[in-house]
Design an enzyme around this catalytic site. Structure first.
Site, PDB file in Angstrom:
ATOM      1  N   GLU A   1      -4.524   2.400  -4.520  1.00 19.17           N
ATOM      2  CA  GLU A   1      -3.086   2.545  -4.303  1.00 19.17           C
ATOM      3  C   GLU A   1      -2.471   1.268  -3.734  1.00 19.17           C
ATOM      4  O   GLU A   1      -1.403   1.292  -3.153  1.00 19.17           O
ATOM      5  CB  GLU A   1      -2.796   3.732  -3.388  1.00 19.17           C
ATOM      6  CG  GLU A   1      -3.188   3.556  -1.947  1.00 19.17           C
ATOM      7  CD  GLU A   1      -4.630   3.928  -1.638  1.00 19.17           C
ATOM      8  OE1 GLU A   1      -4.959   3.997  -0.445  1.00 19.17           O
ATOM      9  OE2 GLU A   1      -5.446   4.142  -2.562  1.00 19.17           O
TER      10      GLU A   1
ATOM     11  N   ASP B   1       0.851  -1.184   0.000  1.00 15.01           N
ATOM     12  CA  ASP B   1       0.000   0.000   0.000  1.00 15.01           C
ATOM     13  C   ASP B   1       0.887   1.234   0.000  1.00 15.01           C
ATOM     14  O   ASP B   1       1.868   1.297   0.747  1.00 15.01           O
ATOM     15  CB  ASP B   1      -0.897  -0.016   1.253  1.00 15.01           C
ATOM     16  CG  ASP B   1      -1.959   1.051   1.221  1.00 15.01           C
ATOM     17  OD1 ASP B   1      -2.870   0.934   0.388  1.00 15.01           O
ATOM     18  OD2 ASP B   1      -1.877   2.004   2.010  1.00 15.01           O
TER      19      ASP B   1
ATOM     20  N   ASP C   1      -1.287   9.773 -10.284  1.00 12.09           N
ATOM     21  CA  ASP C   1      -1.162   8.699 -11.276  1.00 12.09           C
ATOM     22  C   ASP C   1       0.301   8.436 -11.620  1.00 12.09           C
ATOM     23  O   ASP C   1       0.721   7.281 -11.752  1.00 12.09           O
ATOM     24  CB  ASP C   1      -1.935   9.056 -12.548  1.00 12.09           C
ATOM     25  CG  ASP C   1      -3.450   8.981 -12.378  1.00 12.09           C
ATOM     26  OD1 ASP C   1      -3.919   8.494 -11.323  1.00 12.09           O
ATOM     27  OD2 ASP C   1      -4.159   9.417 -13.303  1.00 12.09           O
TER      28      ASP C   1
ATOM     29  N   ASN D   1      -2.468  12.638  -3.059  1.00 10.33           N
ATOM     30  CA  ASN D   1      -3.390  13.016  -4.130  1.00 10.33           C
ATOM     31  C   ASN D   1      -4.036  14.373  -3.858  1.00 10.33           C
ATOM     32  O   ASN D   1      -4.176  15.191  -4.763  1.00 10.33           O
ATOM     33  CB  ASN D   1      -4.486  11.956  -4.275  1.00 10.33           C
ATOM     34  CG  ASN D   1      -4.426  11.212  -5.571  1.00 10.33           C
ATOM     35  OD1 ASN D   1      -3.596  11.472  -6.420  1.00 10.33           O
ATOM     36  ND2 ASN D   1      -5.323  10.268  -5.726  1.00 10.33           N
TER      37      ASN D   1
END
Length: 177
Positions: A96, A52, A69, A60
Site C-alpha cells: 500500500e 502510505d 484493490d 482490507n
C-alpha cells in the site's frame, strides 16, 4: 516482427504495476538513480515523496481484498494525475506504499504536491468504517537531495521514509517534510 512485438510487450509489462497501472518499484529505482545523477551534476533539486495508505490492513480486513484493490487503484490515479511535468514519476513502491519522484522540485514544492495528494485522496471520500474520520487517508513523507559527499539515492529514500514515519506518528492524513 511478431517476436519483436511480443518482446516489446513483455518489456512494457515488466515495468508496470499490474494492479494500479503505475510504474513499478524497479522502474522507480532506475529513474531515481538516473535523476539523482542528473540533479547532482546540474546542481538541481530532486525530491521524493513516499506515501502510505493509512490503516490499510484494517481496510482490507474489513472490506476484503477486491475492494482493497479498488482503493489502491483510486489512490494510484490521484498520484498519476499529480505527476504532471516531464520527468515526474508516480510509482507503486510496494503493497500500500507509493512514491513520487520529482526532479527539479525543491522541498517546499514537493511538500505542496504531497499535501495536495493527501487532500485529494481524502476528498475521494472512500468509506473506511474502521477509522475515526470514516474515509481512506494517506500519509506522506518528503525529502530533497542534499549536495554533499555522503548523500546517495538510498539516503534520500531513507530521509523520505523517516518523514513518512513522522507523518504517521503525528496523526496520519498529512504530509511532512
Amino acid at each position: 516482427v511478431a517476436l519483436e512485438r511480443a518482446n516489446q510487450t513483455l518489456e512494457r509489462l515488466a515495468r508496470i504495476d499490474g494492479l494500479t497501472g503505475l510504474c513499478n518499484r524497479r522502474v522507480f529505482d532506475e529513474e531515481l538513480t538516473r535523476s539523482w545523477r542528473t540533479a547532482v551534476r546540474d546542481h538541481q533539486p530532486l525530491s521524493v515523496v513516499l506515501i502510505d495508505v493509512d490503516h490499510f490492513k484494517a481496510y482490507n480486513d474489513h472490506y476484503g481484498h477486491m475492494i482493497g484493490d479498488d482503493c489502491l487503484r483510486a489512490v494510484g490515479r490521484v498520484l498519476e494525475d499529480s505527476a504532471r511535468r516531464p520527468g515526474d514519476l508516480a510509482a507503486r513502491f510496494g503493497g500500500e506504499e507509493f512514491a513520487l519522484l520529482l526532479p527539479k522540485t525543491d522541498l517546499a514544492g514537493a511538500i505542496r504536491i504531497g499535501q495536495l495528494v493527501v487532500d485529494q485522496v481524502r476528498e475521494l471520500q472512500i468509506e473506511h468504517a474502521k477509522v475515526p474520520l470514516g474515509c481512506v487517508t494517506i500519509s506522506a513523507g518528503v525529502a530533497q537531495v542534499e549536495s554533499d559527499d555522503h548523500a546517495s539515492p538510498d539516503k534520500l529514500l531513507s530521509a523520505a521514509d523517516a518523514q513518512l514515519y513522522v507523518a504517521k506518528e503525528s496523526g496520519r492524513n498529512r504530509c511532512v517534510g
